[in-house]
Design an enzyme around this catalytic site. Sequence first.
Site, PDB file in Angstrom:
ATOM      1  N   ASN A 124       0.875  -1.168   0.000  1.00 30.19           N
ATOM      2  CA  ASN A 124       0.000   0.000   0.000  1.00 30.19           C
ATOM      3  C   ASN A 124       0.914   1.220   0.000  1.00 30.19           C
ATOM      4  O   ASN A 124       1.541   1.524   1.018  1.00 30.19           O
ATOM      5  CB  ASN A 124      -0.902   0.005   1.235  1.00 30.19           C
ATOM      6  CG  ASN A 124      -1.769   1.238   1.324  1.00 30.19           C
ATOM      7  OD1 ASN A 124      -1.634   2.184   0.553  1.00 30.19           O
ATOM      8  ND2 ASN A 124      -2.663   1.251   2.289  1.00 30.19           N
TER       9      ASN A 124
ATOM     10  N   ARG B 253       0.487   4.251   0.369  1.00 27.20           N
ATOM     11  CA  ARG B 253       0.171   5.305   1.342  1.00 27.20           C
ATOM     12  C   ARG B 253       0.638   4.955   2.750  1.00 27.20           C
ATOM     13  O   ARG B 253       0.566   5.781   3.644  1.00 27.20           O
ATOM     14  CB  ARG B 253      -1.333   5.567   1.343  1.00 27.20           C
ATOM     15  CG  ARG B 253      -1.804   6.107  -0.006  1.00 27.20           C
ATOM     16  CD  ARG B 253      -3.253   6.459   0.013  1.00 27.20           C
ATOM     17  NE  ARG B 253      -3.429   7.628   0.880  1.00 27.20           N
ATOM     18  CZ  ARG B 253      -4.590   8.058   1.312  1.00 27.20           C
ATOM     19  NH1 ARG B 253      -5.692   7.432   0.973  1.00 27.20           N
ATOM     20  NH2 ARG B 253      -4.665   9.118   2.089  1.00 27.20           N
ATOM     21  N   CYS B 254       1.120   3.735   2.932  1.00 28.71           N
ATOM     22  CA  CYS B 254       1.542   3.266   4.254  1.00 28.71           C
ATOM     23  C   CYS B 254       3.060   3.380   4.394  1.00 28.71           C
ATOM     24  O   CYS B 254       3.816   2.830   3.593  1.00 28.71           O
ATOM     25  CB  CYS B 254       1.109   1.814   4.431  1.00 28.71           C
ATOM     26  SG  CYS B 254       1.764   1.023   5.912  1.00 28.71           S
ATOM     27  N   GLY B 255       3.507   4.087   5.416  1.00 25.72           N
ATOM     28  CA  GLY B 255       4.935   4.267   5.653  1.00 25.72           C
ATOM     29  C   GLY B 255       5.670   2.965   5.877  1.00 25.72           C
ATOM     30  O   GLY B 255       6.765   2.753   5.346  1.00 25.72           O
TER      31      GLY B 255
ATOM     32  N   ARG C 188       6.063   1.295   2.544  1.00 24.77           N
ATOM     33  CA  ARG C 188       7.100   1.954   1.720  1.00 24.77           C
ATOM     34  C   ARG C 188       8.496   1.593   2.219  1.00 24.77           C
ATOM     35  O   ARG C 188       9.401   1.316   1.424  1.00 24.77           O
ATOM     36  CB  ARG C 188       6.910   3.474   1.737  1.00 24.77           C
ATOM     37  CG  ARG C 188       5.701   3.951   0.969  1.00 24.77           C
ATOM     38  CD  ARG C 188       5.700   5.475   0.779  1.00 24.77           C
ATOM     39  NE  ARG C 188       5.858   6.226   2.004  1.00 24.77           N
ATOM     40  CZ  ARG C 188       4.859   6.645   2.773  1.00 24.77           C
ATOM     41  NH1 ARG C 188       3.605   6.380   2.449  1.00 24.77           N
ATOM     42  NH2 ARG C 188       5.094   7.345   3.865  1.00 24.77           N
TER      43      ARG C 188
END
Length: 114
Positions: free
Chosen positions: A7, A9-11, A14
């Site tokens: 995802n 948008r998920c730190g 990433r």
Amino acid sequence: MIEIYHNPRCGKSRNCLALVSEKEEAITVIKYLENPLSNQNLKELLQKLNFKPIQLVRVKEKIWIENFKNKQLTDEGIIQAMVDHPILIERPIVVKGNKAIIGRVIDELNQFIL
């Protein structure tokens, strides 16, 4: 070959992708929110993770709290909730062969991809 259910948008997701990308060349990134998983895909992932369905659910997600918390759901019901609402799936999931982990803990991720 390593697969990462990611995802963007998920730190944590990433960070996981960045770490694996540094160490591995053959990576397949699966953006599961854009391309939702089927019931069978989720069952295969659960088997590789050696998880019960509830262990893969993000139980603090608003959708879970509002629609599923405190309900008596079967494993099939929990899987269907994740199929219908992919945001409920814990992330990132890293798959290598027939094994998988949730790639949130860097030390565990490093050990897994070795």
